[in-house]
Motif scaffolding. Structure first.
Motif, mmCIF file in Angstrom:
data_model
loop_
_atom_site.group_PDB
_atom_site.id
_atom_site.type_symbol
_atom_site.label_atom_id
_atom_site.label_comp_id
_atom_site.label_asym_id
_atom_site.label_seq_id
_atom_site.Cartn_x
_atom_site.Cartn_y
_atom_site.Cartn_z
ATOM 1 N N LEU A 110 24.673 33.903 32.711
ATOM 2 C CA LEU A 110 23.818 33.096 31.781
ATOM 3 C C LEU A 110 22.490 32.727 32.581
ATOM 4 N N HIS A 111 22.456 32.377 34.004
ATOM 5 C CA HIS A 111 21.077 31.471 33.773
ATOM 6 C C HIS A 111 20.023 32.769 34.327
ATOM 7 N N PHE A 112 20.573 33.724 34.401
ATOM 8 C CA PHE A 112 19.385 34.895 34.224
ATOM 9 C C PHE A 112 18.769 35.119 32.668
ATOM 10 N N ALA A 113 20.028 35.377 31.584
ATOM 11 C CA ALA A 113 19.805 35.191 30.489
ATOM 12 C C ALA A 113 19.154 33.787 30.079
ATOM 13 N N LYS A 114 19.033 33.283 30.592
ATOM 14 C CA LYS A 114 18.260 31.960 29.824
ATOM 15 C C LYS A 114 17.062 32.082 29.898
ATOM 16 N N GLU A 115 16.556 32.465 31.523
ATOM 17 C CA GLU A 115 15.659 32.924 32.042
ATOM 18 C C GLU A 115 13.952 34.031 31.263
ATOM 19 N N HIS A 116 14.680 34.708 30.001
ATOM 20 C CA HIS A 116 14.987 36.125 28.559
ATOM 21 C C HIS A 116 14.812 35.053 27.907
ATOM 22 N N GLY A 117 15.195 34.140 27.756
ATOM 23 C CA GLY A 117 15.435 33.680 26.032
ATOM 24 C C GLY A 117 16.403 34.570 25.451
ATOM 25 N N LEU A 118 17.898 34.682 26.083
ATOM 26 C CA LEU A 118 18.889 35.631 25.433
ATOM 27 C C LEU A 118 20.016 34.248 26.135
ATOM 28 N N ASP A 141 29.325 45.690 37.315
ATOM 29 C CA ASP A 141 28.659 46.686 36.910
ATOM 30 C C ASP A 141 29.424 46.748 35.294
ATOM 31 N N ALA A 142 30.516 45.393 35.134
ATOM 32 C CA ALA A 142 30.660 45.809 33.691
ATOM 33 C C ALA A 142 29.512 44.623 32.658
ATOM 34 N N LEU A 143 29.375 43.463 34.218
ATOM 35 C CA LEU A 143 28.717 42.665 33.256
ATOM 36 C C LEU A 143 26.540 43.145 32.878
ATOM 37 N N VAL A 144 26.701 43.807 33.932
ATOM 38 C CA VAL A 144 25.367 44.885 33.608
ATOM 39 C C VAL A 144 25.501 44.974 32.155
ATOM 40 N N GLU A 145 26.746 45.604 32.088
ATOM 41 C CA GLU A 145 26.774 46.944 30.580
ATOM 42 C C GLU A 145 26.448 46.141 29.173
ATOM 43 N N VAL A 148 22.790 44.603 29.021
ATOM 44 C CA VAL A 148 22.262 45.796 28.018
ATOM 45 C C VAL A 148 22.393 45.214 26.620
ATOM 46 N N GLU A 149 23.709 45.688 26.853
ATOM 47 C CA GLU A 149 23.762 45.035 25.024
ATOM 48 C C GLU A 149 22.779 43.973 24.321
ATOM 49 N N VAL A 150 23.021 43.023 24.935
ATOM 50 C CA VAL A 150 22.105 41.276 24.276
ATOM 51 C C VAL A 150 20.621 42.021 24.123
ATOM 52 N N GLY A 151 20.245 43.240 25.633
ATOM 53 C CA GLY A 151 19.245 42.851 25.491
ATOM 54 C C GLY A 151 17.847 42.846 26.706
ATOM 55 N N LEU A 152 18.988 42.979 26.851
ATOM 56 C CA LEU A 152 18.372 43.174 29.063
ATOM 57 C C LEU A 152 18.219 43.524 29.320
ATOM 58 N N ASP A 153 17.372 43.937 30.941
ATOM 59 C CA ASP A 153 17.134 44.433 30.924
ATOM 60 C C ASP A 153 18.308 45.382 32.467
ATOM 61 N N ALA A 154 18.599 46.238 32.471
ATOM 62 C CA ALA A 154 19.945 46.616 33.284
ATOM 63 C C ALA A 154 19.201 46.547 34.814
ATOM 64 N N ARG A 158 21.074 43.743 37.288
ATOM 65 C CA ARG A 158 21.799 44.003 38.317
ATOM 66 C C ARG A 158 21.182 43.206 39.485
ATOM 67 N N GLU A 159 20.462 43.414 39.939
ATOM 68 C CA GLU A 159 19.322 42.614 41.299
ATOM 69 C C GLU A 159 19.799 41.039 40.955
ATOM 70 N N ALA A 160 20.056 40.597 39.955
ATOM 71 C CA ALA A 160 19.794 38.829 39.913
ATOM 72 C C ALA A 160 21.752 38.854 40.117
ATOM 73 N N LEU A 161 21.715 39.610 39.601
ATOM 74 C CA LEU A 161 23.867 39.006 40.610
ATOM 75 C C LEU A 161 23.750 39.774 41.725
ATOM 76 N N GLU A 162 23.341 40.663 42.687
ATOM 77 C CA GLU A 162 23.652 41.537 43.262
ATOM 78 C C GLU A 162 22.692 39.956 44.497
ATOM 79 N N SER A 163 22.137 39.936 44.379
ATOM 80 C CA SER A 163 21.191 38.606 45.806
ATOM 81 C C SER A 163 21.645 37.924 44.977
ATOM 82 N N GLY A 164 22.980 37.189 43.721
ATOM 83 C CA GLY A 164 23.177 35.788 44.080
ATOM 84 C C GLY A 164 22.024 34.633 43.709
ATOM 85 N N ARG A 165 21.060 35.129 43.396
ATOM 86 C CA ARG A 165 20.376 33.889 43.690
ATOM 87 C C ARG A 165 20.412 32.656 42.667
#
Length: 221
Positions: A110-118, A141-145, A148-154, A158-165
């Motif tokens: 959700l924080h990643f999506a906020k950066e991208h206005g989604l 994997d499920a979160l990345v899917e 993508v459904e709301v328009g975010l880059d897969a 994935r990088e945002a989630l795996e890095s834990g940033r």
């Protein structure tokens, strides 16, 4: 032009009242029609059950009976009541299908999506996935899917989630909730001024927005 009324919402994807509260807020805004003030909504992280494993093996009844120390019959009655209230808000809850999981990664997304206005789009998608579709919102994997459904880059998701940033941003939200004295969600803060706790009826949200808009007009006069 007056700036939008800021609405900060502390919630958890695994909180049934948070999805209901979201709908009540939306209905409260819609009920004002042309008189509705412009609003800016931002979601903030709150983990109701941070010690939940990513892959929890039991049912919703098992989960709540164990966690709350309640008899199974009482839990079943509570879920039936919540399902009915959700239905009145236009939501189809399916607690038999819910996959309980740790929601930390969903909050990071959700924080990643906020950066991208989604963020608003992803919040709605996560709630629906969890409460009506029985999707697993704890695995990357499920979160990345869903991202993508709301328009975010897969790949970026994935990088945002795996890095834990975005982990520190989640913890900062939780710390802010503590500073505000928030002990349950949903919790709505309007213009850093008024707090509304719980999934209040739509009319309550209409009244708060009307009051703030009136105060702004009075201050500007």
């Amino acid at each position: 032009m007056t700036s939008p009324i800021k609405i900060d919402i502390w919630s958890d994807i695994a909180c049934p009242w948070c999805y209901i509260g979201k709908r009540h807020l939306e209905s409260g805004i819609a009920a004002l029609g042309d008189a509705a003030p412009a609003v800016e909504i931002e979601y903030h992280s709150y983990e109701l059950s941070p010690d939940t494993p990513v892959d929890y093996a039991g049912s919703t009844v098992d989960f709540l009976a164990h966690r709350k120390g309640m008899p199974v019959e009482q839990v079943e009655q509570m879920l039936e009541r919540v399902t009915g209230i959700a239905a009145q808000a236009g939501l189809s809850y399916d607690f038999d299908a819910v996959v309980h999981t740790k929601t930390l990664k969903a909050h990071e997304l959700l924080h990643f999506a906020k950066e991208h206005g989604l963020q608003l789009e992803l919040s709605e998608r996560l709630f629906r996935a969890y409460f009506t579709e029985g999707r697993h919102v704890g695995r990357i994997d499920a979160l990345v899917e869903l991202a993508v459904e709301v328009g975010l880059d897969a790949d970026a998701a994935r990088e945002a989630l795996e890095s834990g940033r975005f982990g520190p941003a989640v913890q900062a939200d939780i710390a802010q909730a503590g500073a505000y004295g928030i002990q349950g969600v949903p919790f709505f803060v309007f213009d850093d001024k008024y707090g509304v706790s719980g999934a209040q009826p739509a009319e309550v949200f209409s009244q708060v927005l009307t009051q703030i808009a009136g105060e702004r007009e009075g201050a500007a006069a």
